[in-house]
Structure formats: C-alpha cells, structure tokens
Design a protein around this motif. Structure first.
Motif, PDB file in Angstrom:
ATOM      1  N   GLN A 395      12.614  10.474 -31.737  1.00  0.00           N
ATOM      2  CA  GLN A 395      12.476  11.755 -32.438  1.00  0.00           C
ATOM      3  C   GLN A 395      13.484  12.771 -31.919  1.00  0.00           C
ATOM      4  O   GLN A 395      14.081  13.526 -32.699  1.00  0.00           O
ATOM      5  N   ALA A 396      13.690  12.808 -30.584  1.00  0.00           N
ATOM      6  CA  ALA A 396      14.690  13.723 -30.011  1.00  0.00           C
ATOM      7  C   ALA A 396      16.086  13.357 -30.481  1.00  0.00           C
ATOM      8  O   ALA A 396      16.907  14.234 -30.810  1.00  0.00           O
ATOM      9  N   THR A 397      16.376  12.066 -30.528  1.00  0.00           N
ATOM     10  CA  THR A 397      17.684  11.619 -31.016  1.00  0.00           C
ATOM     11  C   THR A 397      17.879  12.033 -32.466  1.00  0.00           C
ATOM     12  O   THR A 397      18.958  12.502 -32.855  1.00  0.00           O
ATOM     13  N   LEU A 398      16.827  11.873 -33.266  1.00  0.00           N
ATOM     14  CA  LEU A 398      16.916  12.255 -34.677  1.00  0.00           C
ATOM     15  C   LEU A 398      17.146  13.754 -34.823  1.00  0.00           C
ATOM     16  O   LEU A 398      17.977  14.193 -35.637  1.00  0.00           O
ATOM     17  N   ALA A 399      16.428  14.554 -34.021  1.00  0.00           N
ATOM     18  CA  ALA A 399      16.620  16.011 -34.086  1.00  0.00           C
ATOM     19  C   ALA A 399      18.042  16.392 -33.692  1.00  0.00           C
ATOM     20  O   ALA A 399      18.665  17.260 -34.314  1.00  0.00           O
ATOM     21  N   ALA A 400      18.577  15.743 -32.649  1.00  0.00           N
ATOM     22  CA  ALA A 400      19.950  16.032 -32.229  1.00  0.00           C
ATOM     23  C   ALA A 400      20.950  15.648 -33.308  1.00  0.00           C
ATOM     24  O   ALA A 400      21.921  16.374 -33.564  1.00  0.00           O
ATOM     25  N   LEU A 401      20.722  14.515 -33.946  1.00  0.00           N
ATOM     26  CA  LEU A 401      21.625  14.091 -35.029  1.00  0.00           C
ATOM     27  C   LEU A 401      21.585  15.082 -36.187  1.00  0.00           C
ATOM     28  O   LEU A 401      22.621  15.396 -36.787  1.00  0.00           O
ATOM     29  N   ARG A 402      20.385  15.548 -36.523  1.00  0.00           N
ATOM     30  CA  ARG A 402      20.290  16.527 -37.615  1.00  0.00           C
ATOM     31  C   ARG A 402      20.999  17.822 -37.251  1.00  0.00           C
ATOM     32  O   ARG A 402      21.656  18.432 -38.097  1.00  0.00           O
ATOM     33  N   LYS A 403      20.873  18.256 -35.963  1.00  0.00           N
ATOM     34  CA  LYS A 403      21.579  19.459 -35.526  1.00  0.00           C
ATOM     35  C   LYS A 403      23.082  19.247 -35.575  1.00  0.00           C
ATOM     36  O   LYS A 403      23.830  20.134 -36.015  1.00  0.00           O
TER      37      LYS A 403
END
Length: 587
Positions: A395-403
C-alpha cells in the motif's frame, strides 16, 4: 514622524528631527588636514540605525553587531497613528531579538497601542516579529492576512533606502536579489494599485522556479528512479493495485489456527508415514513370494522305490529294519508338516500386514488431506502478521507511485498551466489597472510633475504602469542617455511620489529618508531643485523629508538660491577623527 535618535552611550551625538525638510550635514573643519574625511562621519550609519530600530533583521556583519557598538542601547522616538504621545522604541545589538517600547503592545498588536499610566518609564519587551507586525498594522494599515511577497519592512526599504544594500541601483528594487514581483507588489500598495494581484506573480514565479529545477534534474540519469515517466508509472500502478487487492483478499479470508505448528508437524509425520508404506509393502510382497515358493517345494520324500529295489535284488528286509524305516519316514513326514504349518502362518501374517497397511494408507490419506486443508485455509498468527505487513508495504509503494505519477503529470503539464495562469493574471491585472484609473492617473501625473520640476518639459518623463508577463510593471522614466545623475533623480521622484500618495491615503508613514549617495553624479542645480521641491511637498502634504549631505554640496545649493533659510539639524557632523562623527568615536 520621527523625532529623536539617541543612545545610552554619552559619546553618541543625539539626532533631533523636525517637521518638513531635515538636512543632516557633514562639515569640514577649518583646521582639518588633508587626511581627514567626511566619509565615516555617520551619515549612512544614521539610516542603518533607523532601520535597526524599525525592525530590520540583524546579520553577521550588521553595524550594531560590531564589538564597539553591540552593547549600546539605541532609542528612536516617533509619532504613532492614533496616539497623542510619542512612542519610544529601543534595541541593542547584544539583544537584537528583543525590542523595547513604552507603548504596551504584547498581545494587543491588533487592538492598538496603549500607554502605561506611569508614562514613558515603562518599557514592554516585544519580539522583532511582534514589532514588525505592529508596524505593518499601524504605520501601513496592512491586513493581517496580506500573504507573502509584501511586508512593512520591504516598504520601509523604499522609504529609507540604504546605500549598503545597493538600494540606489534601481528605482523599484531596494536590493539586487529582490524579486521584481515582490518589489512592484510593495510599490503598488504604496501607490494604491492592485497589490494583491501583483503579489500573485510571486506564486507563479515560485512554481516556475520549481519546474525549472525539476526539468534540470531530468538530465540526471537518476531522475527516472526518482520520478519517471507517466507511462511507466501508470504500468507500475496497475501492477501494484493488483498486488494490494490480492493481499487484501488473503488477509480478509485468513483464519488463524491456534495449533498451527502442531498441525504442521502432524502433516509432516503423516506424509512421512504415507511415503514409507510402499517401501514396506515391497519388502513384504517379496517375502510372501519367497514363502509361497518354499511351501510349493516342501513335500514328503518318496520311499516306496526302496522296497522294490531290495525285492529285485532278492534281499528280504527283516521286520526290525522295516520298523526303523517306518519310524524315519514318520519323522520326516512330521518335519514337512511342521514346516508347511510355519510357512502358512508366515504367509498369513504377511498378508495381514499388507491388508492392514492398505487400510492404514486409506486412513492416513484422509487424515493428511484434512490436515493439509486446515493448513491451507488458515495459518499461524505470525503468518497473518507477515501478510498484513506485506500488505502495508504494498500500500505504501502504491501511494508513493501515485504521488510520483502526480508529480510527473504536474511537471508535464506545468509549463502550459503556468503560461495560462500568467495570461489570466495579466488580463485580470490589466482590467484592474483600468478600473483604478484615478489611482494610476494620480501617480503618473505626480511623478511627471516632480520630474519636470527638476528637468523642465524638454525631457520626456513618465511613469509606466502596466501588467507584464512576469510582474506588474512600474517603470519610472526620464530621458537620460544613461546618465547616472538623472537616473538617481528618477529614484528621488519615484520615492517622493510613493511617500506622498501612501501618506495622503493613509497607507504609510509621513517620513521619507535619503542618503547622500542618492546625489552622487547629480548636477548641483538638480540637487538644489530637488531639495526645494521636497521642502514644498513636505509643507503641502505634512511630510518629513530627512536627507544627509556634505557641507560642500549644501554650499553649492545655497549659492543657487535654494533652501538658504533651512538650517541643518543637530548634530553637525564633521571630519574630526574621534568626536566629530555620529557615534563620538571611531571604531
């Protein structure tokens, strides 16, 4: 209006100001030698002290941080809007973060200044931030939420230009590093123009600066690892979203088995036993075949042929021999019978073991299936924790990718958006300038009037006010042919215009201060006319104009018939090495 600049050091020569024109003059004494100089008498230092007492930031090489001055407490007395008595403000280089005032500010900055009933003996300590906020609120009437890019300190730098900050290099900017958008926003406030719109250029400039830095970073090979392209990031986001969805389902369906480790050991044992059964079957089946073959080969010996042989030979066996032979034959028959019985029992035992193992195989298979099903459907608590941690990481990786994707999109579209914002702001500001026709007319006509007073109507003189691409454009102009003196007089006319308009409309204080550096390269006729003009404007508008001069310039001005009746203010500075300067000593 400023009244008095003093210090608690008895050597300091107190400066007393008055209304109208104030000339602080550095003289040459008759007995001065060729090595004496009026440079260093304290003319520019007086302006530095005024800034210091009006909330300027103290830096490493500031005047008041010098060892000879850092313990001296300087005091400025000035009028304050809405107050009948003068405000005293004191500050010391050693404690430059503290400002003392005889007016009770503190938490009442927004409500106004209240004097202590005991008079001027009471001093309230303020932070420099509180003091500058009071200056903005009362001297300049700035709203508390005025935002960045505009400040009371920036406007004071226009009204008290400092040679040390190179404030005379440009009419609009008061120091070389000042953003044009900030400089024009502060000047726009003083002139009554749309300063809020002018200040918005700062936001666009900051965004464009960030975009340029990001664009420059794209040349670095590491850029792709930091941000990357939008196409690559979209692909990574799709994969990351699928991983998060899968792990979310697993965590939701996960059932914690309390005896998970025991079940795991049991499954391992069952699996080991199931794998061992075929090997045991092979051994027993091989033994069973051997036993069956042994049974087939176990028979009673043939004895009838012996008697027939003896008869053919004519040998008659006696009865005793016959009895012995029958006994032996019975013995052998007993042995064969016993062996067959033993082999049959062994065969039966092996067949039983094979049948038991077949049943065990079926039972173990059922148990192993049930155990494996329990392990597959659930797990130990640490297994659930591990899955939850992995889900959080995904989930953290996904949030970073979206940012990162947002950053990449912003970068790709920022140039277009910035251009659109500039165009929109410019259109809006042009319309605002048209709506403020009376304010622009007042500023333009006043500047032109002042410039023509100095240079007549032959030179083209105007004040250009327009919405530019990168800032509000406020451009004072007098045809000069790049003359340093004329360019300095452009600054004089612009400052005087801003001082008159901001005071006339209640947006600024009633004083204007210039250093003698303003007149470097200026013809004495224009200096004389400038001082005469300043005197007339101060009398008409209720202003105070403070200017420092060398005595030789003042003598030339008086020879031209200007300000002959105006006497310099105290003290009269001179070029005596020790006591002639503002501080009363050299350092």
């Amino acid at each position: 209006m400023l009244h008095r600049l003093s210090a608690d050091d008895p050597r300091f020569r107190t400066v007393t100001f008055r209304t109208g024109l104030n000339l602080l003059v550095a003289h040459t004494r008759g007995e001065s030698s060729g090595t004496d100089s009026r440079n260093g008498t304290g003319k520019s230092s007086m302006i530095e002290l005024l800034h210091f007492l009006l909330g300027s930031t103290v830096r490493k090489h500031s005047l008041v941080t010098r060892p000879a001055l850092r313990n001296i407490r300087f005091t400025l007395e000035l009028d304050w809007p809405g107050q009948a008595r003068q405000v005293k403000v004191s500050r010391c280089g050693k404690r430059h973060k503290v400002v003392e005032t005889n007016a009770l500010l503190g938490e009442r900055v927004q409500q106004g200044l209240d004097f202590d009933d005991d008079g001027f003996e009471y001093f309230d300590e303020l932070t420099v931030t509180e003091w500058t906020r009071a200056i903005e609120s009362h001297l300049f009437r700035l709203p508390a939420d005025h935002g960045p890019g505009i400040s009371g300190r920036a406007m004071l730098s226009l009204l008290l230009r400092r040679a040390g900050a190179h404030a005379f290099n440009s009419p609009v900017q008061t120091f070389p590093q000042q953003r044009p958008s900030d400089a024009t926003a502060n000047l726009a406030y003083l002139l009554g123009l749309g300063w809020q719109l002018a200040a918005r250029y700062r936001e666009i400039a900051a965004r464009e600066a960030t975009r340029k830095q990001l664009r420059a970073a794209m040349d670095d090979p590491a850029w792709a690892r930091v941000v990357g392209s939008t196409a690559d990031l979209r692909t990574k986001i799709v994969v990351a979203e699928a991983d998060v969805e899968r792990l979310t389902r697993e965590v939701s369906a996960f059932r914690v088995v309390p005896a998970y480790e025991e079940l795991k050991k049991q499954a391992d044992e069952l699996d080991r036993r199931v794998r061992a059964l075929p090997d045991e079957d092979v051994i027993d089946r091989r033994n069973l075949a051997d036993l069956r073959r042994a049974v087939a080969e176990t028979n009673d010996p043939e004895t009838e042929y012996l008697e027939r042989v003896y008869n053919e030979l004519g040998v008659v066996l006696p009865d005793g021999v016959r009895r012995s032979f029958d006994d032996v034959r019975g013995f052998h028959h007993s042995i064969v019978r016993n062996r067959r019985r033993y082999l049959s029992e062994e065969i039966a035992e092996i067949e039983r073991r094979l049948a038991d193992r077949e049943e065990e195989r079926t039972r173990l298979g059922d148990e192993l299936s049930a155990t494996l099903r329990a392990l597959q459907e659930g797990g130990a608590l640490d297994g659930l924790t591990a899955r939850q941690q992995l889900l959080a990481q995904k989930q953290a990786t996904l949030a970073a990718l979206r940012k990162q994707h947002e950053t990449a999109l912003a970068l790709e579209s920022s140039q277009r958006e910035i251009a659109e914002q500039r165009a929109t702001l410019r259109t809006t500001l042009k319309a605002d300038i048209e709506e403020r026709a009376s304010q622009t007319r007042e500023a333009i006509l006043m500047f032109t009037e002042f410039a023509r007073r100095l240079y007549g109507g032959e030179r083209d003189a105007y004040l250009l006010i327009d919405a530019g691409t990168h800032s509000l454009e406020i451009t004072p102009h007098v045809d000069s042919g790049d003359s340093l003196g004329i360019n300095r007089m452009v600054i004089f006319c612009l400052d005087l215009t801003a001082a008159v308009i901001c005071h006339r409309h209640g947006r600024g204080p009633d004083f204007l201060v210039h250093d003698s550096h303003l007149f470097d390269g200026v013809d004495e006729r224009q200096i004389a006319e400038a001082l005469k003009l300043a005197e007339e404007v101060c009398a008409r508008e209720g202003l105070q104009y403070i200017v420092t001069l060398n005595s030789d310039v003042l003598e030339q001005v008086r020879l031209l018939g200007s300000v002959q009746h105006v006497s310099p203010i105290e003290p009269k500075l001179d070029d005596r090495y020790e006591e002639g300067g503002l501080f009363g000593f050299r350092f």
